[in-house]
Design an enzyme around this catalytic site. Sequence first.
Site, PDB file in Angstrom:
ATOM      1  N   SER A 134     -27.649 -92.611 -97.033  1.00 59.68           N
ATOM      2  CA  SER A 134     -28.636 -93.680 -96.965  1.00 59.68           C
ATOM      3  C   SER A 134     -29.219 -93.686 -95.549  1.00 59.68           C
ATOM      4  O   SER A 134     -29.576 -92.645 -95.014  1.00 59.68           O
ATOM      5  CB  SER A 134     -27.985 -95.010 -97.342  1.00 59.68           C
ATOM      6  OG  SER A 134     -28.910 -96.069 -97.308  1.00 59.68           O
ATOM      7  N   TYR A 148     -40.020 -96.046 -97.733  1.00 63.31           N
ATOM      8  CA  TYR A 148     -38.753 -95.393 -97.404  1.00 63.31           C
ATOM      9  C   TYR A 148     -37.635 -96.428 -97.366  1.00 63.31           C
ATOM     10  O   TYR A 148     -36.547 -96.207 -97.934  1.00 63.31           O
ATOM     11  CB  TYR A 148     -38.860 -94.678 -96.057  1.00 63.31           C
ATOM     12  CG  TYR A 148     -37.558 -94.040 -95.622  1.00 63.31           C
ATOM     13  CD1 TYR A 148     -37.153 -92.816 -96.142  1.00 63.31           C
ATOM     14  CD2 TYR A 148     -36.721 -94.676 -94.704  1.00 63.31           C
ATOM     15  CE1 TYR A 148     -35.954 -92.229 -95.752  1.00 63.31           C
ATOM     16  CE2 TYR A 148     -35.520 -94.095 -94.319  1.00 63.31           C
ATOM     17  CZ  TYR A 148     -35.146 -92.872 -94.844  1.00 63.31           C
ATOM     18  OH  TYR A 148     -33.945 -92.310 -94.463  1.00 63.31           O
ATOM     19  N   LYS A 152     -34.140 -96.566 -99.801  1.00 64.55           N
ATOM     20  CA  LYS A 152     -32.759 -96.625 -99.318  1.00 64.55           C
ATOM     21  C   LYS A 152     -32.069 -97.921 -99.735  1.00 64.55           C
ATOM     22  O   LYS A 152     -30.861 -97.931 -99.987  1.00 64.55           O
ATOM     23  CB  LYS A 152     -32.716 -96.439 -97.796  1.00 64.55           C
ATOM     24  CG  LYS A 152     -33.145 -95.046 -97.346  1.00 64.55           C
ATOM     25  CD  LYS A 152     -32.318 -93.945 -98.020  1.00 64.55           C
ATOM     26  CE  LYS A 152     -32.660 -92.553 -97.529  1.00 64.55           C
ATOM     27  NZ  LYS A 152     -31.875 -91.507 -98.208  1.00 64.55           N
TER      28      LYS A 152
END
Length: 273
Positions: A134, A148, A152
Amino acid sequence: MSKTIFITGASRGFGKLWAEAFLKRGDKVVATARNTDSLADLVATYGDNILPLQLDVNNRADSFAAVAKAKGHFGTIDVLINNAGYGLFGSIEETSEADARQQIETNVFGLLWVTQAALPIMREQGHGHIIQVSSVLGIVTLPLLGIYNASKWAVEAISESLVQEVKPFGINVSLIEPNGYATDWAGASATQSEPIAAYDEHRKSFGEASSQEGFFGDPAATSDAVLKLVDAENPPLRLFLGKHTLPWAKQVYADRIAEWEAWNDVAVAAHGA
């Protein structure tokens, strides 16, 4: 006792560094990449202990086939490291539909497909360790990395649910959460949205912060931590990498709790009688 490690995104960066660290100590490694030419040096050095496989994790059928091939070749998969992924830079307004979908396809669905492929093998053998790469941006956020960040955060949620589901089968789940490192994640591996001038100040601030000495960690320094994680009898759900991650997380969570408490009367009243 040696382990069999399946690593996605092993062509460069963390993936290749960790693959070599495992090979150096005698583990067997299944290293996947979109282009396996980048793994030729490891094959030349470590021979039959490494199985390079071409894989685009976005293809679910190919992900299942790669995992099956790895199991057939080495007989087991003790550890899965889902490392494949990339960064998409751009404000929310700047992000195109194609870029947003591709970011989620790779960082979330790609990880999901490989995880699903490995789980039956690990359940059958009664042990396994799934490690999801992660980011600190899976628990905090930065501007210009919204999609993004979202990818995650999704990986975090998947993994928190997964660990509860598979613990009874002897399978551990861990999240690796690095702060910024001097890989090509923000360079050749990244995708940039078409910029809008209104967000140039954010780009300037990001550039100034990332140019400070000590901002980025040394990727090579992470290998020992990953080896310790894989060898741990009771591995943690989360492992931070780098000196910035914990202080940043503590400050963000303190701010969140303070805000939640300030609004708690409103929240409780909304419950009703």
